[in-house]
Design a protein around this motif. Sequence first.
Motif, PDB file in Angstrom:
ATOM      1  N   SER A  15       0.840  -1.201   0.000  1.00 56.52           N
ATOM      2  CA  SER A  15       0.000   0.000   0.000  1.00 56.52           C
ATOM      3  C   SER A  15       0.870   1.244   0.000  1.00 56.52           C
ATOM      4  O   SER A  15       2.006   1.234   0.473  1.00 56.52           O
ATOM      5  CB  SER A  15      -0.954   0.013   1.195  1.00 56.52           C
ATOM      6  OG  SER A  15      -0.239   0.175   2.402  1.00 56.52           O
ATOM      7  N   GLY A  19      -4.264   5.356  -0.548  1.00 54.79           N
ATOM      8  CA  GLY A  19      -4.941   4.488  -1.498  1.00 54.79           C
ATOM      9  C   GLY A  19      -4.611   4.843  -2.941  1.00 54.79           C
ATOM     10  O   GLY A  19      -3.640   5.559  -3.216  1.00 54.79           O
ATOM     11  N   GLU A 177       3.750   0.518   2.837  1.00 48.46           N
ATOM     12  CA  GLU A 177       3.718  -0.763   3.547  1.00 48.46           C
ATOM     13  C   GLU A 177       4.231  -1.841   2.610  1.00 48.46           C
ATOM     14  O   GLU A 177       3.723  -2.001   1.493  1.00 48.46           O
ATOM     15  CB  GLU A 177       2.302  -1.102   4.002  1.00 48.46           C
ATOM     16  CG  GLU A 177       2.232  -2.400   4.779  1.00 48.46           C
ATOM     17  CD  GLU A 177       0.813  -2.779   5.181  1.00 48.46           C
ATOM     18  OE1 GLU A 177       0.650  -3.895   5.695  1.00 48.46           O
ATOM     19  OE2 GLU A 177      -0.104  -1.966   4.967  1.00 48.46           O
TER      20      GLU A 177
END
Length: 196
Positions: A15, A19, A177
């Motif tokens: 990620s 988003g 991430e």
Amino acid sequence: MLPPPRVTIEVPLLSLGDGPAAFEALGSYVDALRRPRGLHMTLLHVGILEDFAADVAAWTKGFTSKDSALERTASWLRGLPVLEGFTASAQRLLVLGGGRVSGLEVEAPQAVRDFQLSLVVALHGLLDDLAVDNIDDFILSSPALGYRSPHWVPHVAVGRPKTRRDRTIEIEPLALEFGASRIRNEWALDGVELTP
């Protein structure tokens, strides 16, 4: 016919920021924005295994055969430790690869830098076992490995620079991430016959 796969040790980017919109916003800085699904950070590039084995055989003047180098490298790759997933951040875009690639500069935790260094140390050990002398020279001159510099720049390639000039672009900080480390194109190891 597809070209032979390149083998690397990488961590997948799971990620980025808040988003998809955060990733798409990078399109204002780069051309040919890559698809998010395949984004990753390379920890160690090995290259096409057959080419790497041929480089070793040529460097050792046949003392280590191509087949032996291929088998032992595949076994070595399978035995490498796994880095657990982690979080990082990025706030700059870099121009890499001689101006062909734009990448997010990853501010990686020290544990990740230590792990990457351990992979380089392990590569030195493999090359020593393969009877390669002047290991640093081999690493920087092997076409398969493709290293231009011994200095690792943690990054995620995201597209093509809008300009080929070497420059850094400051962006809004992004949380990243990453998943656990893996062998990219690991299936290529399945075709390597191991001597009993």
